[in-house]
Design an enzyme around this catalytic site. Sequence first.
Site, mmCIF file in Angstrom:
data_model
loop_
_atom_site.group_PDB
_atom_site.id
_atom_site.type_symbol
_atom_site.label_atom_id
_atom_site.label_comp_id
_atom_site.label_asym_id
_atom_site.label_seq_id
_atom_site.Cartn_x
_atom_site.Cartn_y
_atom_site.Cartn_z
ATOM 1 N N LEU A 32 1.221 -1.095 0.006
ATOM 2 C CA LEU A 32 -0.213 0.299 -0.185
ATOM 3 C C LEU A 32 0.453 1.591 0.143
ATOM 4 O O LEU A 32 0.798 1.932 -0.520
ATOM 5 C CB LEU A 32 -1.113 0.076 1.042
ATOM 6 C CG LEU A 32 -2.011 1.196 1.407
ATOM 7 C CD1 LEU A 32 -2.604 0.891 0.561
ATOM 8 C CD2 LEU A 32 -2.684 0.832 2.665
ATOM 9 N N GLU A 52 9.548 -5.936 -4.311
ATOM 10 C CA GLU A 52 8.999 -6.297 -3.090
ATOM 11 C C GLU A 52 8.793 -8.254 -3.589
ATOM 12 O O GLU A 52 9.423 -8.246 -4.809
ATOM 13 C CB GLU A 52 6.671 -5.839 -3.730
ATOM 14 C CG GLU A 52 5.972 -6.955 -3.244
ATOM 15 C CD GLU A 52 5.924 -6.360 -2.003
ATOM 16 O OE1 GLU A 52 5.815 -5.696 -1.554
ATOM 17 O OE2 GLU A 52 6.401 -8.283 -0.670
ATOM 18 N N GLN A 132 -7.791 -3.641 0.705
ATOM 19 C CA GLN A 132 -5.859 -3.253 0.242
ATOM 20 C C GLN A 132 -6.043 -3.657 -0.943
ATOM 21 O O GLN A 132 -5.318 -3.698 -2.226
ATOM 22 C CB GLN A 132 -5.827 -3.731 1.152
ATOM 23 C CG GLN A 132 -4.138 -3.083 1.035
ATOM 24 C CD GLN A 132 -3.939 -3.037 2.125
ATOM 25 O OE1 GLN A 132 -4.018 -2.652 3.849
ATOM 26 N NE2 GLN A 132 -2.112 -2.987 2.498
ATOM 27 N N TYR A 235 -18.882 -5.202 14.983
ATOM 28 C CA TYR A 235 -18.101 -5.804 16.200
ATOM 29 C C TYR A 235 -18.297 -6.505 17.189
ATOM 30 O O TYR A 235 -19.591 -6.578 17.108
ATOM 31 C CB TYR A 235 -16.698 -4.648 17.318
ATOM 32 C CG TYR A 235 -16.086 -3.548 17.043
ATOM 33 C CD1 TYR A 235 -14.936 -3.517 17.726
ATOM 34 C CD2 TYR A 235 -16.577 -2.314 16.165
ATOM 35 C CE1 TYR A 235 -14.242 -3.086 17.173
ATOM 36 C CE2 TYR A 235 -15.530 -1.637 15.605
ATOM 37 C CZ TYR A 235 -13.946 -1.701 16.055
ATOM 38 O OH TYR A 235 -13.282 -1.899 16.487
ATOM 39 N N ASP A 325 3.593 1.199 7.796
ATOM 40 C CA ASP A 325 3.849 0.437 8.992
ATOM 41 C C ASP A 325 5.396 0.415 9.499
ATOM 42 O O ASP A 325 5.747 -0.125 10.698
ATOM 43 C CB ASP A 325 3.193 -1.185 8.854
ATOM 44 C CG ASP A 325 1.769 -1.014 8.667
ATOM 45 O OD1 ASP A 325 1.110 -0.473 8.577
ATOM 46 O OD2 ASP A 325 1.206 -2.566 8.956
ATOM 47 N N GLY A 334 -10.267 1.830 14.346
ATOM 48 C CA GLY A 334 -10.161 3.073 13.534
ATOM 49 C C GLY A 334 -10.194 3.519 12.059
ATOM 50 O O GLY A 334 -9.882 4.035 11.923
#
Length: 541
Positions: A32, A52, A132, A235, A325, A334
């Site tokens: 991403l 990658e 994604q 959730y 990340d 979130g």
Amino acid sequence: MRSTRPPAPDSAEERAKLMDEEIEVLIIGGSLVGLTTAMLLGQHGVPSLSVERHPGTAIHPRAGHFQLGTTEMLRQCGLEDAVRAASLRTYHPTGGIVAVESLAGRELATYVKELNEGVEGFSPTVRVFVNQDVLEPILRERAVEFGASVRNRTEVVGLEQDDDGVTVTLRDLDGGGERTVRARYVVAADGNRSPTRARLGIGMEGYGELSRSITIYFRADCAPLLRDRNQGVLYVHNPRLRGFFRLDRSGGTGFLVINTVGEDVTRPEAVSVSDDLTEERVGELLQTAIGTPDVPAEVLDVAHWRAESNVATRLSEGRVFLAGDAAHVVPPNGGFGGNAGILDARNLAWKLAAVVKGEAGPALLETYDAERHPLSRLIVEQAYARYATRVVPERGTDDVEPFIDDLTIELGLVMRSRAVVADGGPDDGALHMHPSEVRGRPGTRAPHVVLAGDRSTIDLFGRGFVLLRAPGPAADEWAPPGVEAHVIDAEGFADAYGVSPEGASLVRPDGIVGWRSVGAFDRDELSRALASILALETVST
Ligand SMILES: Cc1cc2nc3c(=O)[nH]c(=O)nc-3n(C[C@H](O)[C@H](O)[C@H](O)COP(=O)(O)OP(=O)(O)OC[C@H]3O[C@@H](n4cnc5c(N)ncnc54)[C@H](O)[C@@H]3O)c2cc1C
């Protein structure tokens, strides 16, 4: 192509001669954030090479909730329609976030009524749910169109930097051996375990490991259980497990994240979901979350991952920059992780491009850490707050920061660095303010103002510096070379940008206000501000 590692040369000059390949910017990681960085560098006219180790883009959906900072960037790259169409194929555009006992069980709480509630008027675009694994190929295609190269099945196995550049050793994972690349700068978008971060000796700080979680990808006819429920994220909170579902709009496929098992979530075993997991147990947990044996599920895959909330102690070392990340890792609650990584890419790409093209001094690159590190910390706190409050409140919420509302996180973040020229107005040091209060303050996102033809001021940004003025003296006469000038004859412009009719606002290529003059200004003042932002000379403000 050499098939073995070259002998170690003595000097940088000798090393440079031995290189197989030279490139301005090498990006480690083609997921991403790596692909976004490649695309944005390309948009700024700088070709890059992304390497990658996987054969292609993401195979798992992972990130699915994309915020306004991301969708505005996609719009500026001409990808808004493609991404919204892809989103509609999988998700309801108005999904919300609710908590349920199980899909068949009671509804417990509504966290977000509708994904885009309250957004109208603040942005020309909307938040989207898109997976994604669907978004990455779109980014990759545009990155390549913009001149980037992406090389899969290629792993970085060595990295050494000196005063002039970075020597990176690449291994071809299909048996092609090793070779070296000489890059002026490196962006490490190599994920939460970032081997580059480890190589640079940069540590992480924050909340450590929160849980050893799993994601179960499955097929099951859940549609009848959804009833009229708004199904963006559900959730699940019951005595056997806690986590969340994301289902496609048919209710037939999706995934279930499980963060804890068992009633007492304060026990260590409760957060070790992925340990000693059997196929049978996966099936049981999934069926429990669905809430009825009448809807049998087929497990397609299980991903094991750690929920963490941590930030790197610094975001760069010399010529190497951490993004995504690799720089900060947060639990998915979130939907911040990928979005924050995309903001890293937006912040970094134009700076690297300006330095590589000789339009800015290298000191501009120091502002990446100055601007993004405090905001990365803020995101780590906010994601942790959502995880602690929504998933494991019994573990204690005393150290949890109060929630900042999503719109503020998306459009109201405040940056301070030498690439932002303060205008002398009051500054309480806050890192965020509601977008209705931002009013074009330097260091914040330049606001959306509706322009003729269904366009927005946001559509003017993303490629270079832009000077905005109200109608008056010929605006283009005021713009220094390299700055695109626009006269904004639109209701509310002066108010939204906090300038008088004689004033002006200088917007950086990442859509952040870099300088403004509230009242009348002269061309020299503007030129000095631009030079300061670009680290070409210092200016006192
Ligand atoms: C269940 C789940 C749900 C999520 N939901 C959301 C959401 O709704 N919204 C959101 O914003 N975020 C979400 N996230 C987070 C999001 O998926 C991550 O933040 C995002 O993938 C980070 O992207 P990245 O490119 O930085 O890292 P990664 O996606 O981890 O990519 C790093 C890449 O680097 C490659 N790599 C590593 N080392 C090397 C090497 N030495 N050589 C070559 N390549 C290398 C890896 O193969 C990998 O492809 C979610 C995450 C999970 C697990």
